[in-house]
Design an enzyme around this catalytic site. Structure first.
Site, PDB file in Angstrom:
ATOM      1  N   ASN A 258       0.844  -1.211   0.000  1.00  0.00           N
ATOM      2  CA  ASN A 258       0.000   0.000   0.000  1.00  0.00           C
ATOM      3  C   ASN A 258       0.873   1.253   0.000  1.00  0.00           C
ATOM      4  O   ASN A 258       0.585   2.241  -0.665  1.00  0.00           O
ATOM      5  CB  ASN A 258      -0.899   0.006   1.239  1.00  0.00           C
ATOM      6  CG  ASN A 258      -2.054  -0.958   1.119  1.00  0.00           C
ATOM      7  OD1 ASN A 258      -2.995  -0.709   0.378  1.00  0.00           O
ATOM      8  ND2 ASN A 258      -1.979  -2.066   1.813  1.00  0.00           N
TER       9      ASN A 258
ATOM     10  N   LEU B  31       1.926  -3.791  12.049  1.00  0.00           N
ATOM     11  CA  LEU B  31       1.332  -4.855  12.867  1.00  0.00           C
ATOM     12  C   LEU B  31       1.475  -4.659  14.364  1.00  0.00           C
ATOM     13  O   LEU B  31       1.305  -5.591  15.144  1.00  0.00           O
ATOM     14  CB  LEU B  31       1.923  -6.212  12.450  1.00  0.00           C
ATOM     15  CG  LEU B  31       1.685  -6.586  10.980  1.00  0.00           C
ATOM     16  CD1 LEU B  31       2.217  -7.981  10.691  1.00  0.00           C
ATOM     17  CD2 LEU B  31       0.199  -6.506  10.610  1.00  0.00           C
TER      18      LEU B  31
ATOM     19  N   ASN C  88      -5.880   3.758   8.899  1.00  0.00           N
ATOM     20  CA  ASN C  88      -5.378   2.396   8.754  1.00  0.00           C
ATOM     21  C   ASN C  88      -6.184   1.680   7.682  1.00  0.00           C
ATOM     22  O   ASN C  88      -7.376   1.968   7.487  1.00  0.00           O
ATOM     23  CB  ASN C  88      -5.520   1.639  10.087  1.00  0.00           C
ATOM     24  CG  ASN C  88      -5.094   0.181   9.960  1.00  0.00           C
ATOM     25  OD1 ASN C  88      -3.971  -0.102   9.544  1.00  0.00           O
ATOM     26  ND2 ASN C  88      -6.000  -0.738  10.260  1.00  0.00           N
TER      27      ASN C  88
ATOM     28  N   HIS D 281      -7.502  -2.104   6.624  1.00  0.00           N
ATOM     29  CA  HIS D 281      -7.653  -3.451   7.180  1.00  0.00           C
ATOM     30  C   HIS D 281      -8.302  -4.316   6.097  1.00  0.00           C
ATOM     31  O   HIS D 281      -9.264  -3.869   5.447  1.00  0.00           O
ATOM     32  CB  HIS D 281      -8.512  -3.408   8.447  1.00  0.00           C
ATOM     33  CG  HIS D 281      -8.728  -4.747   9.067  1.00  0.00           C
ATOM     34  ND1 HIS D 281      -7.779  -5.366   9.850  1.00  0.00           N
ATOM     35  CD2 HIS D 281      -9.772  -5.608   8.978  1.00  0.00           C
ATOM     36  CE1 HIS D 281      -8.250  -6.551  10.233  1.00  0.00           C
ATOM     37  NE2 HIS D 281      -9.444  -6.722   9.725  1.00  0.00           N
TER      38      HIS D 281
ATOM     39  N   ASP E  12      -8.639  -1.537  15.287  1.00  0.00           N
ATOM     40  CA  ASP E  12      -9.750  -1.654  14.327  1.00  0.00           C
ATOM     41  C   ASP E  12     -11.102  -1.188  14.842  1.00  0.00           C
ATOM     42  O   ASP E  12     -12.138  -1.611  14.322  1.00  0.00           O
ATOM     43  CB  ASP E  12      -9.881  -3.126  13.880  1.00  0.00           C
ATOM     44  CG  ASP E  12      -8.588  -3.634  13.276  1.00  0.00           C
ATOM     45  OD1 ASP E  12      -8.304  -4.827  13.411  1.00  0.00           O
ATOM     46  OD2 ASP E  12      -7.855  -2.802  12.701  1.00  0.00           O
TER      47      ASP E  12
ATOM     48  N   GLU F 197      -6.517  -3.092  -3.819  1.00  0.00           N
ATOM     49  CA  GLU F 197      -6.846  -2.511  -2.492  1.00  0.00           C
ATOM     50  C   GLU F 197      -6.148  -1.169  -2.423  1.00  0.00           C
ATOM     51  O   GLU F 197      -6.631  -0.195  -1.856  1.00  0.00           O
ATOM     52  CB  GLU F 197      -6.314  -3.475  -1.437  1.00  0.00           C
ATOM     53  CG  GLU F 197      -6.231  -2.909  -0.044  1.00  0.00           C
ATOM     54  CD  GLU F 197      -5.441  -3.827   0.883  1.00  0.00           C
ATOM     55  OE1 GLU F 197      -6.054  -4.709   1.464  1.00  0.00           O
ATOM     56  OE2 GLU F 197      -4.230  -3.663   0.990  1.00  0.00           O
TER      57      GLU F 197
HETATM   58  N1  LIG Z   1      -4.142   1.968  18.120  1.00  0.00           N
HETATM   59  C1  LIG Z   1      -4.226   1.233  16.984  1.00  0.00           C
HETATM   60  N2  LIG Z   1      -3.119   0.637  16.488  1.00  0.00           N
HETATM   61  C2  LIG Z   1      -3.198  -0.090  15.321  1.00  0.00           C
HETATM   62  C3  LIG Z   1      -4.427  -0.252  14.660  1.00  0.00           C
HETATM   63  C4  LIG Z   1      -5.602   0.388  15.225  1.00  0.00           C
HETATM   64  O1  LIG Z   1      -6.723   0.308  14.672  1.00  0.00           O
HETATM   65  N3  LIG Z   1      -5.443   1.117  16.373  1.00  0.00           N
HETATM   66  N4  LIG Z   1      -4.504  -1.041  13.497  1.00  0.00           N
HETATM   67  C5  LIG Z   1      -3.408  -1.976  13.338  1.00  0.00           C
HETATM   68  C6  LIG Z   1      -3.451  -2.741  12.046  1.00  0.00           C
HETATM   69  N5  LIG Z   1      -4.210  -3.975  12.287  1.00  0.00           N
HETATM   70  C7  LIG Z   1      -5.380  -4.139  11.630  1.00  0.00           C
HETATM   71  O2  LIG Z   1      -5.781  -3.391  10.743  1.00  0.00           O
HETATM   72  C8  LIG Z   1      -3.730  -4.944  13.200  1.00  0.00           C
HETATM   73  C9  LIG Z   1      -2.366  -5.202  13.272  1.00  0.00           C
HETATM   74  C10 LIG Z   1      -1.881  -6.156  14.167  1.00  0.00           C
HETATM   75  C11 LIG Z   1      -2.762  -6.852  14.995  1.00  0.00           C
HETATM   76  C12 LIG Z   1      -2.221  -7.853  15.977  1.00  0.00           C
HETATM   77  O3  LIG Z   1      -2.964  -8.629  16.551  1.00  0.00           O
HETATM   78  N6  LIG Z   1      -0.890  -7.809  16.177  1.00  0.00           N
HETATM   79  C13 LIG Z   1      -0.229  -8.802  17.062  1.00  0.00           C
HETATM   80  C14 LIG Z   1       1.295  -8.762  16.862  1.00  0.00           C
HETATM   81  C15 LIG Z   1       1.642  -9.206  15.414  1.00  0.00           C
HETATM   82  C16 LIG Z   1       3.160  -9.240  15.178  1.00  0.00           C
HETATM   83  O4  LIG Z   1       3.900  -8.669  16.013  1.00  0.00           O
HETATM   84  O5  LIG Z   1       3.569  -9.830  14.153  1.00  0.00           O
HETATM   85  C17 LIG Z   1      -0.509  -8.471  18.539  1.00  0.00           C
HETATM   86  O6  LIG Z   1      -0.728  -7.295  18.875  1.00  0.00           O
HETATM   87  O7  LIG Z   1      -0.438  -9.427  19.307  1.00  0.00           O
HETATM   88  C18 LIG Z   1      -4.114  -6.625  14.906  1.00  0.00           C
HETATM   89  C19 LIG Z   1      -4.615  -5.680  14.001  1.00  0.00           C
HETATM   90  C20 LIG Z   1      -2.073  -1.293  13.508  1.00  0.00           C
HETATM   91  N7  LIG Z   1      -2.069  -0.637  14.809  1.00  0.00           N
HETATM   92  N1  LIG Z   2      -4.627  -5.717  10.248  1.00  0.00           N
HETATM   93  C1  LIG Z   2      -3.695  -5.065   9.390  1.00  0.00           C
HETATM   94  C2  LIG Z   2      -3.485  -5.880   8.121  1.00  0.00           C
HETATM   95  O1  LIG Z   2      -3.697  -7.090   8.119  1.00  0.00           O
HETATM   96  N2  LIG Z   2      -3.099  -5.195   7.058  1.00  0.00           N
HETATM   97  C3  LIG Z   2      -2.913  -5.862   5.794  1.00  0.00           C
HETATM   98  O2  LIG Z   2      -1.595  -6.346   5.709  1.00  0.00           O
HETATM   99  C4  LIG Z   2      -1.241  -6.367   4.330  1.00  0.00           C
HETATM  100  C5  LIG Z   2       0.169  -5.833   4.297  1.00  0.00           C
HETATM  101  O3  LIG Z   2       0.691  -6.031   3.043  1.00  0.00           O
HETATM  102  P1  LIG Z   2       2.169  -5.493   2.722  1.00  0.00           P
HETATM  103  O4  LIG Z   2       3.104  -6.422   3.442  1.00  0.00           O
HETATM  104  O5  LIG Z   2       2.257  -5.552   1.251  1.00  0.00           O
HETATM  105  O6  LIG Z   2       2.252  -4.105   3.270  1.00  0.00           O
HETATM  106  C6  LIG Z   2      -2.238  -5.510   3.558  1.00  0.00           C
HETATM  107  O7  LIG Z   2      -3.051  -6.344   2.752  1.00  0.00           O
HETATM  108  C7  LIG Z   2      -3.085  -4.885   4.646  1.00  0.00           C
HETATM  109  O8  LIG Z   2      -4.455  -4.781   4.311  1.00  0.00           O
END
Ligand SMILES: Nc1nc2c(c(=O)[nH]1)N[C@@H](CN(C=O)c1ccc(C(=O)N[C@@H](CCC(=O)O)C(=O)O)cc1)CN2
Ligand SMILES: NCC(=O)N[C@@H]1O[C@H](COP(=O)([O-])[O-])[C@@H](O)[C@H]1O
Length: 413
Positions: free
Chosen positions: A95, A258, A275, A277, A318, A377
């Site tokens: 993205n 993440l 963000n 998703h 989210d 996307e």
């Molecule tokens: N305050 C916020 N921070 C983030 C958001 C948000 O909405 N509010 N969105 C995320 C992106 N995301 C979904 O869109 C998302 C990313 C990661 C996780 C998750 O469960 N992460 C794991 C760790 C994963 C890793 O370290 O590889 C965790 O927290 O245990 C859920 C949703 C970005 N930040």
């Molecule tokens: N919850 C957050 C999440 O899952 N985001 C998703 O991770 C991918 C990252 O792709 P990338 O490695 O090409 O950036 C994207 O598809 C995005 O929608």
């Protein structure tokens, strides 16, 4: 949504015969187009005269000025100054790359002044010359681990080592050549390669964060957040806020990041962090829902539709206000990778199965049955970035963010 239809539920013609019985006779005042105006506070007063049994529905729409969401007051005063963007990634940054490409092409009036990642380290060659055999139509079984691995890692180079016509005959029309990820969007060449031939390619892959690699290649500063014991040069939450202030950031775009954005940053940039998703929130969101896990959960649930959501970021995963969504079908025999490819590419027609892998790999390449077009996307995020930088994001009085149409300010979506 056209402003007029937007207020249709709130206000009808000031005086109509018995509005209860003849709603169809209601006609709606043409709402003057106000930039940054979306709050309609409507006051009804119903009065009647017993003798005439005439009902008058007095309806006044008062427009309250709502400041468009933009950066700090300086950016509002600055009018058409390019907006300073910070992008957060953890993986390949598809993205991020698309938004950067749109900026270079001039469709997004912004500048990515810093990239933030939680993935340290330079790209090191982990594996090389994995020969990715040309696949045999019509049914291609995607190697999920292989594709997920490819997307998670930085693709250092893709060398097309052979081109085989769909009927198996070899082709001499297009000479194999090495592609760097930056080139994969050369749609003319790839159009030729992806559309007409089964491709045999060698992938040299590295560790680290492909998004950070792309940023370095494009002279965009990369900073590490969060700081952890194993990566001492990572920033603390307060240092991150200070650093972004120093860059005079107007908007923050999470693009496959993440980690949880800390409350310090959320409060420092209210209604200024977005963000993307890969599901239709609020479904399939929250802790544990990221990347392929989202698509696997969607398929396992039997959901018939999915699609990308762009939302404002609050203190939890989210749960922020939704700004934009697109819907794609979930097909009965979808694998998580095929659904991911469709959500990424927001495509309705199924691309030929044997191109799914390559299209998914390239994330922005899609076959529409006759030619490669790049629908993704990413297109959604580029549209939002355009609206952000043109200060066309506005907030309805009930707290719902809307995008004002560029051509007709009376329309919102
Ligand atoms: N305050 C916020 N921070 C983030 C958001 C948000 O909405 N509010 N969105 C995320 C992106 N995301 C979904 O869109 C998302 C990313 C990661 C996780 C998750 O469960 N992460 C794991 C760790 C994963 C890793 O370290 O590889 C965790 O927290 O245990 C859920 C949703 C970005 N930040
Ligand atoms: N919850 C957050 C999440 O899952 N985001 C998703 O991770 C991918 C990252 O792709 P990338 O490695 O090409 O950036 C994207 O598809 C995005 O929608």
């Amino acid at each position: 949504m056209e402003a007029r239809s937007f207020i249709s539920g709130f206000c009808s013609n000031p005086i109509i015969n018995n509005p209860i019985q003849n709603p169809s006779k209601a006609s709606f005042p043409t709402v003057p187009s106000y930039s940054n105006q979306v709050s309609f506070k409507t006051i009804y007063s119903l009065s009647w005269k017993l003798d005439s049994l005439e009902y008058k529905l007095q309806c006044r729409s008062s427009l309250q000025k709502v400041e468009a969401v933009s950066g700090d007051t300086e950016s509002q005063k600055s009018g058409d100054r390019k907006k300073n963007l910070a992008v957060f990634v953890s993986g390949g940054g598809s993205n991020f790359r698309s938004i950067h490409k749109a900026i270079v092409e001039g469709s997004v009036e912004g500048e990515i002044v810093v990239l933030v990642t939680n993935k340290p380290g330079d790209i090191r060659l982990l594996k090389h010359s994995i020969v990715y055999e040309g696949v045999n139509a019509p049914k291609y079984e995607m190697d999920t681990d292989f594709v997920s691995d490819i997307r998670a890692k930085a693709i250092i180079s893709i060398e097309v080592v052979g081109l085989v016509q769909n009927d198996g005959s070899s082709s001499t029309k297009v000479k194999p050549s090495a592609y760097k990820p930056a080139n994969v969007n050369e749609s003319k060449v790839l159009n030729e390669v992806v559309c007409n031939y089964l491709v045999q390619a060698r992938f040299s892959m590295g560790s680290g964060c492909g998004g950070a690699e792309y940023a370095r290649d494009n002279n965009i500063p990369v900073i590490l957040f969060p700081g952890m014991k194993e990566q001492p040069d990572g920033l603390s939450a307060n240092d991150l806020v200070t650093t972004l202030r120093r860059y005079k950031i107007d908007f923050i775009l999470l693009a496959g990041y993440l980690k949880l954005i800390p409350v310090e940053l959320v409060r420092a940039y209210p209604r200024l962090i977005l963000n993307i998703h890969p599901s239709l929130l609020p479904a399939f969101g929250g802790k544990g829902y990221y990347g392929m896990k989202v698509h696997q959960a969607v398929i396992a649930s039997g959901a018939r539709y999915s699609g990308p959501t762009i939302h404002f970021v609050d203190e939890h995963y989210d749960t922020g206000r939704i700004l934009a969504q697109r819907v794609v079908p979930v097909l009965t025999n979808d694998t998580a990778d095929e659904l991911a490819a469709r959500v990424l590419q927001q495509v309705f027609e199924l691309i030929p199965p044997h191109f799914a892998a390559l299209a998914f790999l390239y994330t922005a390449i899609i076959w529409n049955g006759s030619e490669v077009v790049s629908i993704s996307e990413h297109q959604l995020y580029v549209e939002v970035a355009e609206a952000l930088c043109e200060e066309r994001i506005v907030w309805r009085e009930d707290g719902v963010p809307l995008i004002r149409n560029k051509e007709n300010p009376s329309y919102y979506k």
